[in-house]
Design a protein around this motif. Structure first.
Motif, mmCIF file in Angstrom:
data_model
loop_
_atom_site.group_PDB
_atom_site.id
_atom_site.type_symbol
_atom_site.label_atom_id
_atom_site.label_comp_id
_atom_site.label_asym_id
_atom_site.label_seq_id
_atom_site.Cartn_x
_atom_site.Cartn_y
_atom_site.Cartn_z
ATOM 1 N N LYS A 186 -0.441 37.504 -15.343
ATOM 2 C CA LYS A 186 -0.853 37.001 -14.029
ATOM 3 C C LYS A 186 -1.653 35.706 -14.159
ATOM 4 N N GLU A 187 -2.556 35.670 -15.139
ATOM 5 C CA GLU A 187 -3.361 34.466 -15.353
ATOM 6 C C GLU A 187 -2.482 33.295 -15.791
ATOM 7 N N LEU A 188 -1.504 33.572 -16.636
ATOM 8 C CA LEU A 188 -0.584 32.529 -17.071
ATOM 9 C C LEU A 188 0.218 31.990 -15.891
ATOM 10 N N ALA A 189 0.650 32.880 -15.006
ATOM 11 C CA ALA A 189 1.441 32.459 -13.850
ATOM 12 C C ALA A 189 0.644 31.512 -12.954
ATOM 13 N N VAL A 190 -0.648 31.811 -12.742
ATOM 14 C CA VAL A 190 -1.497 30.940 -11.920
ATOM 15 C C VAL A 190 -1.694 29.595 -12.602
ATOM 16 N N TRP A 191 -1.975 29.623 -13.911
ATOM 17 C CA TRP A 191 -2.168 28.383 -14.674
ATOM 18 C C TRP A 191 -0.914 27.523 -14.605
ATOM 19 N N ALA A 192 0.244 28.142 -14.782
ATOM 20 C CA ALA A 192 1.503 27.404 -14.774
ATOM 21 C C ALA A 192 1.828 26.856 -13.387
ATOM 22 N N GLU A 193 1.580 27.645 -12.358
ATOM 23 C CA GLU A 193 1.859 27.227 -10.979
ATOM 24 C C GLU A 193 1.154 25.920 -10.660
ATOM 25 N N ASN A 194 -0.079 25.791 -11.116
ATOM 26 C CA ASN A 194 -0.873 24.591 -10.839
ATOM 27 C C ASN A 194 -0.348 23.363 -11.575
ATOM 28 N N ARG A 195 0.560 23.569 -12.501
ATOM 29 C CA ARG A 195 1.128 22.461 -13.273
ATOM 30 C C ARG A 195 2.622 22.279 -13.011
ATOM 31 N N GLY A 196 3.117 22.959 -11.980
ATOM 32 C CA GLY A 196 4.513 22.774 -11.616
ATOM 33 C C GLY A 196 5.481 23.567 -12.462
ATOM 34 N N TRP A 197 5.020 24.687 -13.029
ATOM 35 C CA TRP A 197 5.856 25.537 -13.864
ATOM 36 C C TRP A 197 5.919 26.947 -13.280
ATOM 37 N N THR A 198 6.950 27.694 -13.669
ATOM 38 C CA THR A 198 7.151 29.074 -13.239
ATOM 39 C C THR A 198 7.110 30.001 -14.453
ATOM 40 N N VAL A 199 6.539 31.180 -14.271
ATOM 41 C CA VAL A 199 6.512 32.196 -15.328
ATOM 42 C C VAL A 199 7.392 33.366 -14.916
ATOM 43 N N SER A 200 8.231 33.822 -15.840
ATOM 44 C CA SER A 200 9.140 34.943 -15.580
ATOM 45 C C SER A 200 9.092 35.907 -16.756
ATOM 46 N N LEU A 201 8.903 37.193 -16.455
ATOM 47 C CA LEU A 201 8.871 38.236 -17.477
ATOM 48 C C LEU A 201 10.162 39.036 -17.403
ATOM 49 N N GLN A 202 10.977 38.941 -18.465
ATOM 50 C CA GLN A 202 12.274 39.610 -18.495
ATOM 51 C C GLN A 202 12.400 40.403 -19.789
ATOM 52 N N GLY A 203 12.297 41.725 -19.666
ATOM 53 C CA GLY A 203 12.385 42.549 -20.872
ATOM 54 C C GLY A 203 11.247 42.222 -21.824
ATOM 55 N N ARG A 204 11.588 41.794 -23.029
ATOM 56 C CA ARG A 204 10.582 41.458 -24.043
ATOM 57 C C ARG A 204 10.292 39.961 -24.100
ATOM 58 N N LYS A 205 10.755 39.208 -23.110
ATOM 59 C CA LYS A 205 10.564 37.761 -23.129
ATOM 60 C C LYS A 205 9.759 37.290 -21.926
ATOM 61 N N ILE A 206 8.820 36.378 -22.184
ATOM 62 C CA ILE A 206 8.075 35.699 -21.135
ATOM 63 C C ILE A 206 8.516 34.244 -21.145
#
Length: 270
Positions: free
Chosen positions: A163-183
């Motif tokens: 969740k913290e990574l997603a917020v950090w990335a959002e502020n820099r124009g990036w998206t975080v996706s968690l799929q199985g064993r991969k982020i």
């Protein structure tokens, strides 16, 4: 007549790894499987034999475009049944393949857009390296110099860190996706939908159909005239839907069959 364009995500949508199969495969009357990916002499991905027949039929009736976050090298390990696709989209839209060869002008345009619209890859890569815990981190990868992803032990991964990574990335124009064993950490301007629109322009398609299971597929589904998501994955977990999107009840490898049946039904009516 204008062709029907069918753009589909692959992993956990049409094809399934052994780990994905284990989560959803029924023990009773389990369907017969066809291996569609081998790497280092090991079978990696499967679809049901029924799905393989449906995909072969679809390839004869529509412009089928595999649309994946996989790198070109990872995509080229897959041997899908049916006619070889003229177009394929790799690296989440970073590469548009035409008869198996990447279009250099498309890639150059994507790279230019990323440089203008979001934080650089190196900043994101350094943040991941600094904050990921070796307790649950297994691999750190950069894909096609476009985005980064981590391979993790899912059971040990703290939900709060994601969740913290997603917020950090959002502020820099990036998206975080968690799929199985991969982020995945992917630039927002790097989209499957942009590449699909380009294929639609080139082919003159009047109708676009799409399917996908993850957050990185949402833009693809929204850009299509009709879209489907399986009953598993990030989008299902979030109960995500939108006009023109059908949330299917099927989970796992049988969802792949249902998606292909829906594609064929819509293509037949076009």
């Amino acid at each position: 007549m204008s062709p029907v364009l069918v753009a589909s995500d692959l992993d956990r949508t049409l094809i399934y790894s052994s780990a994905a199969l284990a989560l959803t495969m029924p023990d009773a009357r389990a369907p017969r499987l066809l291996c569609v990916e081998v790497h280092e002499s090991r079978p990696l991905s499967y679809m049901t034999e029924t799905a393989a027949a449906l995909l072969t039929d679809l390839g004869d009736r529509a412009v089928f475009v595999p649309t994946t976050t996989r790198t070109r090298k990872q995509y080229q390990r897959i041997n899908l049944p049916g006619p070889a696709p003229t177009y394929a989209i790799c690296a989440n839209g970073g590469h548009l393949l035409v008869d198996g060869v990447a279009d250099p002008e498309w890639h150059a345009a994507v790279v230019a857009r990323l440089a203008e619209e979001c934080a650089p890859l190196e900043e994101v890569r350094e943040h991941l390296a600094a904050t990921a815990d070796p307790v649950w981190l297994r691999k750190h990868r950069v894909a096609e110099d476009l985005f980064a992803y981590l391979v993790v032990e899912r059971e040990l991964l703290p939900e709060e860190w994601v969740k913290e990574l997603a917020v950090w990335a959002e502020n820099r124009g990036w998206t975080v996706s968690l799929q199985g064993r991969k982020i995945y950490a992917v630039p927002k301007p790097l989209t499957k939908s942009a590449a699909v629109r380009e294929v639609a322009r080139r082919t003159g398609a009047a109708l676009t159909l799409a399917a996908g299971d993850s957050l990185l597929d949402a833009d693809l589904l929204l850009a299509a005239d009709r879209g489907w998501r399986p009953g598993h994955g990030e989008l299902a977990d979030a109960e995500w839907t939108a006009p023109g999107i059908t949330a299917l009840p099927e989970r796992g490898v049988l969802a792949g069959e249902r998606i292909l049946r829906e594609f064929l039904k819509e293509a037949g009516q076009a």
